[in-house]
Design an enzyme around this catalytic site. Structure first.
Site, PDB file in Angstrom:
ATOM      1  N   GLY A 149       0.820  -1.202   0.000  1.00  0.00           N
ATOM      2  CA  GLY A 149       0.000   0.000   0.000  1.00  0.00           C
ATOM      3  C   GLY A 149       0.853   1.251   0.000  1.00  0.00           C
ATOM      4  O   GLY A 149       2.078   1.200   0.134  1.00  0.00           O
ATOM      5  N   CYS A 184       8.325   4.717   0.354  1.00  0.00           N
ATOM      6  CA  CYS A 184       7.061   4.985   1.045  1.00  0.00           C
ATOM      7  C   CYS A 184       7.257   5.141   2.547  1.00  0.00           C
ATOM      8  O   CYS A 184       6.376   5.645   3.236  1.00  0.00           O
ATOM      9  CB  CYS A 184       6.081   3.838   0.792  1.00  0.00           C
ATOM     10  SG  CYS A 184       5.567   3.671  -0.922  1.00  0.00           S
ATOM     11  N   GLU A 231       1.095  11.761   1.155  1.00  0.00           N
ATOM     12  CA  GLU A 231       2.440  11.238   0.898  1.00  0.00           C
ATOM     13  C   GLU A 231       3.214  12.212   0.004  1.00  0.00           C
ATOM     14  O   GLU A 231       2.681  12.696  -0.995  1.00  0.00           O
ATOM     15  CB  GLU A 231       2.339   9.872   0.218  1.00  0.00           C
ATOM     16  CG  GLU A 231       3.662   9.161   0.093  1.00  0.00           C
ATOM     17  CD  GLU A 231       3.516   7.756  -0.480  1.00  0.00           C
ATOM     18  OE1 GLU A 231       4.257   6.858  -0.053  1.00  0.00           O
ATOM     19  OE2 GLU A 231       2.652   7.560  -1.360  1.00  0.00           O
TER      20      GLU A 231
END
Length: 469
Positions: A216, A249, A340
């Protein structure tokens, strides 16, 4: 609308699958010692300093993103993967539970389709390859179109490692002309897909009709309370944020600081090379980093802060290592900096009570990044416990540089990987770091044991015998 799969692409994929199955058959009966030797050969050929440095830097040159000087250091992740792999069994009996009469046997998963992101075209293949080969699988790598050559060359290195120990080189193959239709067909034809990359890639993997491990999106948020060692927190935050220019990430995106130490912490971050943007610069950054549809713009992804600032229309000194924007109270889909960032920029928040910190964390993950990672710098176990209970994440690092720790490190017990499952929160099937055990089938052998049957009084407790309507 994507074009249809061509007959030539279908034939290519079918032939690669068939070659992979033949390669697997050739090592089907290899003993554990030979499989370990194969893993060691892959680790050395792919992870030696000369080879990995060349291909890691080529990946940066080919993609146009990432830190050319820093990326070669990722070779130590290959070393950690090898360490973890060599400590586990992958053939025959791998687990015995005498009390329950259970014995577990390991079997290969099959031919694996491995989708490679442009952020790690040299690293992800050997990380996957060591685990996969040790489990007697074959892997077909489908590279990102921007980094085909790097992944193809790393695959060639891994094939050479196979030849060195007498294993079939077709344990590893690479699609040299990737396309969306070809990759989609490959996922439907393989036995398992490992999808490391963007959301569309992961969604395609889950809709392929075959089992898939996906990852994810991240939006790592770090809480720093008044018990933290400010200098250590600042050093680790800089390390995590600047690693490969924030391409991962896991890179620290949101820093949530106790108000009583906020000014000290900001100064410590500035001493580590942080640049605190003013309101005008922040507005320019938002306009430059996201397009009108809210998507991140390529020229500002995983790059030096000087480049991001230049694209936005202002300049920062040459010694600046990362950018900071104050984002207090600005959380939600309409507030871009609470999402993000994927570059050398972080958003700063502050809190008075720890409950406020938890509220901020909750709001951020409701905006994005749910299921991935968070961290905390604290020596207060109650605070650590409270964050762990609330945060909707699969991994939480305590007093560690997030992007250098949550996928495994020399100084924690997290299994080393380059694929971080984000659980049901992130639309994934697992919360775990994807490793060797995820690339095996298991046969459970059950023998009879003495009866294990509690009385009904034990089972139903206070409700036993109670009258019901």
């Amino acid at each position: 609308m994507p074009r249809e799969l061509t007959p030539e692409e279908r034939q290519l994929a079918d032939e690669m699958i068939e070659r992979g199955r033949k390669a697997m058959a050739a090592i089907e009966n290899w003993p554990q010692a030979d499989l370990d030797r194969l893993a060691q050969a892959i680790g050395w050929y792919a992870g030696n300093e000369v080879t990995f440095t060349r291909l890691a830097q080529q990946g940066v040159d080919e993609s146009g993103i990432g830190d050319r000087d820093g990326r070669p250091g990722k070779r130590f992740k290959i070393h950690m993967v090898l360490r973890d792999a060599l400590r586990q069994k992958s053939t025959g009996i791998v687990e015995v539970d005498e009390a329950r009469g259970l014995v577990k046997y390991a079997k290969p998963a099959g031919v694996i389709a491995s989708l490679i992101p442009m952020t790690n075209p040299a690293l992800t293949p050997p990380v996957t390859g060591i685990y996969a080969a040790k489990a007697r699988n074959a892997v077909i790598f489908s590279p990102h179109p921007r980094t085909v050559n790097t992944t193809a060359q790393m695959t060639a290195v891994m094939r050479e490692a196979c030849r060195t120990v007498g294993a079939p080189e077709d344990l590893f193959q690479c699609v040299e002309q990737p396309s969306i239709p070809l990759t989609q067909y490959l996922m439907s034809a393989a036995d398992l897909t490992l999808a490391t990359g963007g959301k569309p890639m992961v969604q395609a993997a889950y809709s392929s009709g075959k089992p898939a491990f996906g990852v994810g999106a991240g939006n790592s948020s770090i809480v720093i309370d008044e018990t933290a060692d400010i200098e250590i927190a600042a050093v680790n935050t800089r390390m995590s944020k600047t690693s490969d220019f924030g391409s991962g990430c896991s890179a620290d995106g949101n820093i949530i600081i106790q108000r009583s130490i906020y000014d000290q912490m900001v100064k410590a971050l500035q001493a580590e090379g942080g640049y605190l943007c003013n309101d005008e610069e922040k507005a320019k950054l938002e306009a430059a980093m996201w397009d009108e549809k809210g998507n991140r713009t390529f020229p500002t992804i995983a790059c030096r802060p000087q480049q991001t600032a230049e694209v936005a229309g202002f300049s920062v000194p040459d010694d600046v290592k990362f950018l900071m924007v104050e984002n207090q109270g600005q959380i939600g889909p309409e507030h871009k900096f609470s999402k993000e960032k994927l570059t050398t920029l972080m958003a700063l928040y502050h809190f008075e009570t720890f409950d406020e910190a938890l509220e901020t964390v909750h709001a951020i993950y409701e905006t994005g990044g749910k299921g991935h990672s968070c961290g905390i710098y604290s020596h207060n176990d109650d605070h650590i416990d409270a964050l762990a209970r609330l945060a909707p994440v699969s991994r939480m690092m305590v007093r560690q540089p997030q992007s250098k720790a949550n996928a495994g490190s020399w100084t924690n017990g997290m299994p080393m990987t380059s694929s971080l499952g984000c659980g049901i929160w992130g639309g994934n099937i697992t919360n775990e770091n994807v490793t060797l055990k995820h690339m095996m089938n298991y046969t459970w052998v059950s023998r009879p044991i003495p009866e294990d049957r509690p009385s009904e009084e034990e089972l139903f407790g206070e409700f036993f015998g109670k009258e019901v309507a």
